[in-house]
Design an enzyme around this catalytic site. Structure first.
Site, mmCIF file in Angstrom:
data_model
loop_
_atom_site.group_PDB
_atom_site.id
_atom_site.type_symbol
_atom_site.label_atom_id
_atom_site.label_comp_id
_atom_site.label_asym_id
_atom_site.label_seq_id
_atom_site.Cartn_x
_atom_site.Cartn_y
_atom_site.Cartn_z
ATOM 1 N N LYS A 141 -1.477 0.398 -24.955
ATOM 2 C CA LYS A 141 -1.852 0.273 -26.373
ATOM 3 C C LYS A 141 -0.575 0.395 -27.220
ATOM 4 O O LYS A 141 0.322 -0.414 -27.054
ATOM 5 C CB LYS A 141 -2.921 1.308 -26.720
ATOM 6 C CG LYS A 141 -4.219 1.114 -25.920
ATOM 7 C CD LYS A 141 -5.327 2.009 -26.411
ATOM 8 C CE LYS A 141 -6.645 1.730 -25.717
ATOM 9 N NZ LYS A 141 -6.846 2.522 -24.482
ATOM 10 N N ARG A 144 -1.143 -2.682 -18.442
ATOM 11 C CA ARG A 144 -2.457 -2.032 -18.477
ATOM 12 C C ARG A 144 -2.473 -0.950 -17.394
ATOM 13 O O ARG A 144 -2.228 -1.241 -16.221
ATOM 14 C CB ARG A 144 -3.572 -3.038 -18.174
ATOM 15 C CG ARG A 144 -3.629 -4.219 -19.080
ATOM 16 C CD ARG A 144 -4.959 -4.911 -18.986
ATOM 17 N NE ARG A 144 -5.919 -4.183 -19.792
ATOM 18 C CZ ARG A 144 -5.969 -4.247 -21.122
ATOM 19 N NH1 ARG A 144 -5.143 -5.005 -21.796
ATOM 20 N NH2 ARG A 144 -6.864 -3.543 -21.775
ATOM 21 N N ASP A 148 -6.828 13.087 -24.953
ATOM 22 C CA ASP A 148 -6.694 11.677 -24.578
ATOM 23 C C ASP A 148 -5.969 10.985 -25.733
ATOM 24 O O ASP A 148 -6.561 10.695 -26.769
ATOM 25 C CB ASP A 148 -8.107 11.104 -24.376
ATOM 26 C CG ASP A 148 -8.106 9.615 -24.100
ATOM 27 O OD1 ASP A 148 -7.049 8.979 -24.234
ATOM 28 O OD2 ASP A 148 -9.185 9.085 -23.757
ATOM 29 N N GLU A 199 -0.625 4.804 -0.485
ATOM 30 C CA GLU A 199 -1.441 6.009 -0.746
ATOM 31 C C GLU A 199 -0.614 7.263 -0.533
ATOM 32 O O GLU A 199 0.187 7.341 0.402
ATOM 33 C CB GLU A 199 -2.671 6.013 0.171
ATOM 34 C CG GLU A 199 -3.733 5.050 -0.341
ATOM 35 C CD GLU A 199 -4.926 4.921 0.581
ATOM 36 O OE1 GLU A 199 -5.144 5.808 1.428
ATOM 37 O OE2 GLU A 199 -5.632 3.911 0.448
ATOM 38 N N THR A 205 -3.612 5.716 -21.864
ATOM 39 C CA THR A 205 -3.362 4.407 -21.280
ATOM 40 C C THR A 205 -1.903 4.093 -21.566
ATOM 41 O O THR A 205 -1.267 4.749 -22.390
ATOM 42 C CB THR A 205 -4.242 3.318 -21.919
ATOM 43 O OG1 THR A 205 -4.128 3.405 -23.335
ATOM 44 C CG2 THR A 205 -5.693 3.461 -21.523
ATOM 45 N N TYR A 249 0.849 -1.201 0.000
ATOM 46 C CA TYR A 249 0.000 0.000 0.000
ATOM 47 C C TYR A 249 0.878 1.243 0.000
ATOM 48 O O TYR A 249 1.871 1.300 0.719
ATOM 49 C CB TYR A 249 -0.905 0.039 1.245
ATOM 50 C CG TYR A 249 -2.351 -0.233 0.878
ATOM 51 C CD1 TYR A 249 -3.019 0.616 0.010
ATOM 52 C CD2 TYR A 249 -3.013 -1.341 1.375
ATOM 53 C CE1 TYR A 249 -4.324 0.363 -0.358
ATOM 54 C CE2 TYR A 249 -4.322 -1.603 1.013
ATOM 55 C CZ TYR A 249 -4.971 -0.749 0.146
ATOM 56 O OH TYR A 249 -6.251 -0.999 -0.227
HETATM 57 N N1 DSN Z 1 -11.405 -0.062 -25.331
HETATM 58 C C1 DSN Z 1 -10.356 0.685 -25.964
HETATM 59 C C2 DSN Z 1 -10.270 0.426 -27.419
HETATM 60 O O1 DSN Z 1 -10.387 -0.719 -27.818
HETATM 61 O O2 DSN Z 1 -10.065 1.344 -28.189
HETATM 62 C C3 DSN Z 1 -10.454 2.124 -25.679
HETATM 63 O O3 DSN Z 1 -10.473 2.321 -24.310
#
Ligand code: DSN
Length: 414
Positions: free
Chosen positions: A226, A232, A197, A53, A223, A51
């Site tokens: 990707k 993730r 984003d 925080e 994120t 933990y």
């Molecule tokens: N779910 C993602 C995608 O496949 O583009 C976006 O958050």
């Protein structure tokens, strides 16, 4: 995984089956990728027990010396990678990053304006079924009907009428490069913040091959799993003043304890992303998407906006007299994983759709190049022509399996 195998053969079995699926299929979901084993080792480490925080040097728990060390590494590396003044590496996901950013940049009830989901935006950009559409008064811009691209003059005109309190850029199914300079100018004219984003194309930004939102946006969310190819999770970049608000709205505002094991893995990803091999892969990802798109067009398919500048293409399957759902199922049966996706001005529901979204990050990570993209385009074309019960499908499945076998995934784990 001998401990897992002994303790829980069911979960062990599922993990092994998933590894087999990832190895055997051609993974072309545009938001997926394969992390390095170093990223996975950091994620599967003892930091999952901790933990922490608070933030480095200001925690609400003892024993955070090494948690501080990895979070500071992750923050510093993210700042270097993206040239940002501040980085918050704690968001558990892209959605968490966006909730934090919205609350830092505007108030519940305020007007926000982002790209419509059905034109390539994201649920968290104001869709009515999402927190962003219920906490805020959401308005949407769309792509131009003719070009299927964002028309920034039209966007400006709409923004002047709507007068949002926050302008949102970024997308999950828009194949073209964004003009963040134009968006920044609109936001400045309205004297409002700009949130970008960049989850889908963050890896391309890191490699310098997609316009960089950082100099133009008040905050940038992403994120990390990707194109960026990390674990993730989420990340928020900003200037120093906004960074204070972001930190407050991340913790205690919207999250409790950070996932230190994931933060450690983010730090590894941000280090990897500074290397030349990573940059080469990102260039190849775009080259592969262009090659795949061109080969599909040669075979008579239509690409939304006529092509791509990024890691993904959006294919209109209506010329084949089928829906996106049917196309997704046929391609899955020949070993190619994609997702059905609405296309701009789609007449079908989001569960059926008229398109499929195809991305190249994961297969590029496996080492595939333009030549393999042409082979994949041929398999896709023939599978869609064959239809759900086509007798060509087993032969096409063998062709995709042969490709997968020639570009092994995680051979070290075999
Ligand atoms: N779910 C993602 C995608 O496949 O583009 C976006 O958050």
């Amino acid at each position: 995984m001998s401990f897992l195998q002994k303790t829980d053969p069911d979960v062990y079995g599922a993990v092994q089956s998933e590894l087999g699926r990832q190895r055997d299929q051609l993974e072309m979901i545009a938001s997926e990728n394969f992390t390095s084993l170093a990223v996975m080792e950091a994620m599967g480490s003892v930091f999952t027990n901790k933990y922490a925080e608070g933030y480095p040097g200001r925690r609400y728990y003892g024993g955070c010396e090494f948690a501080d060390q990895v979070e500071q590494l992750a923050r510093d590396r993210a700042k270097i990678l993206f040239g940002a003044e501040r980085a918050n590496v704690q968001p558990h996901s892209g959605s968490s990053a966006n909730i934090t950013a919205y609350l830092a940049l505007c108030k519940p009830g305020d007007r926000i304006m982002g790209l419509s989901l059905s034109h390539g935006g994201h649920l968290t950009h104001g869709h009515k079924v999402n927190f962003s559409g219920s906490l805020f008064e959401a308005h949407h811009y769309e792509v131009d009907r003719e070009t299927e691209r964002i028309n920034y003059d039209a966007l400006r005109k709409q923004a002047m009428e709507v007068r949002p309190q926050l302008l949102v850029g970024g997308s999950s199914a828009y194949p073209r490069a964004w003009d963040f300079e134009a968006m920044g100018a609109i936001a400045r004219e309205l004297e409002i913040p700009l949130l970008v984003d960049m989850a889908h194309f963050a890896g391309l930004v890191a490699a310098g091959i997609h316009p960089d939102p950082v100099p133009h946006a008040t905050a940038v969310t992403t994120t990390t799993h990707k194109t960026l190819r990390g674990p993730r999770g989420g990340l928020i970049l900003s200037g120093a003043e906004t960074g204070k608000l972001i930190n407050k709205w991340n913790f205690p505002g919207t999250q409790g304890g950070p996932f230190v094991h994931v933060i450690a893995a983010k730090a590894v990803c941000f280090l990897e992303a500074q290397g030349d091999a990573y940059k080469k892969d990102q260039h190849q990802t775009v080259a592969n998407a262009k090659a795949l798109g061109a080969a599909l067009v040669e075979r008579g398919l239509r690409l939304v906006s006529g092509g791509t500048d990024t890691h993904l293409i959006l294919v209109d399957v209506t010329p084949r007299k089928m829906t996106g759902k049917e196309a997704e199922e046929i391609l899955e049966s020949v070993g190619i994983t994609v997702n059905k996706n609405t296309i701009p001005f789609d007449a079908e529901s989001p569960f059926v759709t008229s398109g499929i979204r195809i991305g190249t990050p994961a297969l590029t990570t496996r080492g595939m190049r333009e030549e393999q993209m042409v082979e994949i385009a041929d398999i896709i074309d023939r599978a869609l022509a064959a239809g759900a019960d086509g007798e060509d499908l087993p032969g096409l499945r063998k062709r995709s399996q042969a490709l997968a076998a020639n570009f092994p995934l995680y051979p070290e784990l075999a």
